[in-house]
Scaffold this motif. Structure first.
Motif, short mmCIF file in Angstrom:
data_model
loop_
_atom_site.label_atom_id
_atom_site.label_comp_id
_atom_site.label_asym_id
_atom_site.label_seq_id
_atom_site.Cartn_x
_atom_site.Cartn_y
_atom_site.Cartn_z
N THR A 155 -29.89 -12.17 15.41
CA THR A 155 -28.55 -12.71 15.67
C THR A 155 -28.51 -14.16 15.21
N LYS A 183 -22.62 -14.57 14.27
CA LYS A 183 -21.57 -15.00 15.22
C LYS A 183 -20.95 -16.29 14.72
N THR A 212 -17.25 -12.04 14.23
CA THR A 212 -18.56 -11.43 14.42
C THR A 212 -18.76 -10.34 13.37
#
Ligand code: UD1
Length: 417
Positions: A155, A183, A212
């Motif tokens: 991430t 993100k 996202t």
């Protein structure tokens, strides 16, 4: 060397057709190298940034076939080679080869990218993303060397919703192991065009156009077809010309939803126009009201229209403001507009523009792509003759601009110096 010469004050009427989006095309061309085989890209704009990318693609031993705006890129003999400085500095988008080659070969050597001088333009967010995926980055003089044993999905939270970093990380993650989530991703519409291309190649990406983006790594990609979306910034530039000089000027091939922020400002200023599904018709507006604009990431008012919009503000009756929040140096057009007679006070990145002022033709220099576009808009409304130097900046991003404008009545030509 060449210069643009404009005799100002002539109305614009007839039709202008918008080309493919520069900012999509300059990512789609490198993206084609992710696939094994032949990919076709349609509606590629005829701009010099395209030609600079072709040079890199050919250096990497890919074949390009071009039939007007349709290009085919064959990656069958692709070789991962050092991208030399004289090619990488020709444009900003050369950095997309980093994400692409890292994804495919786990090794890239490339000199620093170039691009317009509109700010310091770091690429730390791109590099942070590559690192998070497992790459080791070495900086040697003016060159980056990127290596990875393997790239693993993770991430990545972007500190700023950078367009380039989002696209480049998407490229790197496409052939990585596992799932990558970006993100605070950039939401610009060009991202959707690029995601569509990759997914048609066999990638598994969702969420482009939102903040996202999820990329499930795949092992291989195959050749496919994509069409470049219309250039919303080119469209915006001609729309502004229509508001200043239009006599039923129609701009075809647009996606109105992509220019909502511009329309909101035009509405405040009292510009009237007729919008259809894929075209807009507008005529000169005699009584423009002032407005206050702050540039923002998409869907806000685009930084790339800051400069041409500034010219419209010189023709509004009253005090307008234009504040730039994306780039720290998007101010290269102001001295030229002042020289032409505009009343502009500049404090940092906020300009106060006091209208309405008559602009007069003079000799001026383009300092970057969109500054150059602004100077053309200014030259078209100015009294007398405007001569613009350093026009290479303009030709990087506006296809056939001289022909498109001459065809609707502008007195504009390119001269060799
Ligand atoms: C793209 C567009 C450009 C547009 C810009 C913002 C292309 C080829 N160009 O540029 O026309 O003006 O989006 O809409 O698509 N930043 C960092 N670190 C990074 C990357 C960016 O600090 O690693 C900063 C920049 O200095 C700038 C801001 O983030 O202040 C926006 O940059 P970014 O969105 O990356 O612009 P580009 O992709 O270069």
């Amino acid at each position: 060397m060449e210069r643009i010469v404009i005799d100002g004050g002539f109305p614009l009427s007839g039709n202008i057709t918008i080309g493919g989006a520069k900012n999509s095309a300059v990512a789609l061309i490198p993206a084609a190298l992710l696939a094994d085989g032949i990919s076709t890209i349609k509606n590629v704009p005829n701009i010099t940034d395209r030609d600079a990318l072709f040079e890199i693609v050919r250096l990497l031993n890919c074949k390009i076939e071009q039939n007007d705006k349709i290009i085919k890129i064959d990656t069958s003999n692709l070789e991962n080679k050092l991208i030399p400085q004289q090619l990488s500095v020709k444009l900003r988008a050369s950095y997309y080869f980093m994400g692409v080659l890292l994804s495919k070969y786990k090794h890239v050597e490339i000199y620093f990218p170039g691009g317009c001088n509109i700010g310091s333009r770091p690429i730390d967010l791109h590099l942070k993303g590559f690192k998070a995926l497992g790459a080791k980055i070495t900086k040697k003089k003016h060159k980056y060397i990127l290596d990875a044993e393997e790239l693993k999905g993770t991430t990545i939270n972007l500190d700023f919703a950078s367009v380039g970093a989002t696209i480049n990380i998407m490229f790197a993650a496409t052939l990585a192991k596992g799932t990558t989530i970006i993100k605070n991703a950039a939401k610009e519409v060009e991202l959707i065009n690029i995601m569509d291309f990759l997914n048609k190649m066999g990638a598994k990406i969702s969420g482009a156009g939102t903040d996202t983006i999820t990329i499930e790594g795949v092992e291989k990609l195959h050749g496919t077809e994509i069409e470049v979306i219309p250039d919303r910034i080119e469209a915006g530039t001609y729309i502004l010309m229509g508001a200043l000089l239009g006599d039923n000027l129609t701009i075809n091939g647009i996606i109105p939803d992509h220019n909502k922020a511009l329309f909101a400002e035009l509405d405040k200023m009292g510009v009237s126009y007729k919008l259809n599904t894929s075209s807009i018709t507008l005529s000169k507006c005699e009584n423009l009201k002032p407005t206050n604009i702050i540039t923002q990431v998409y869907p806000g008012f685009p930084t790339d229209l800051n400069q041409p919009m500034g010219v419209l503000l010189t023709q509004a009756n009253g005090v307008s403001t234009m504040e730039e929040t994306i780039w720290e140096n998007r101010i290269g057009h102001y001295p030229s507009l002042q020289k032409m007679g505009a009343n502009i006070e500049l404090k940092g990145n906020k300009a106060t523009i006091i209208g309405k002022t008559e602009l007069k033709g003079t000799e001026i220099n383009a300092t970057d792509l969109r500054a150059g576009a602004a100077l053309i808009v200014a030259g078209l409304i100015a009294k007398g003759t405007t001569t613009i130097y350093d026009i290479d900046y303009i030709l990087r991003g506006y296809e056939n601009i001289i022909n498109k404008l001459s065809n609707v009545g502008a007195k504009i030509k390119i001269e060799k110096i």
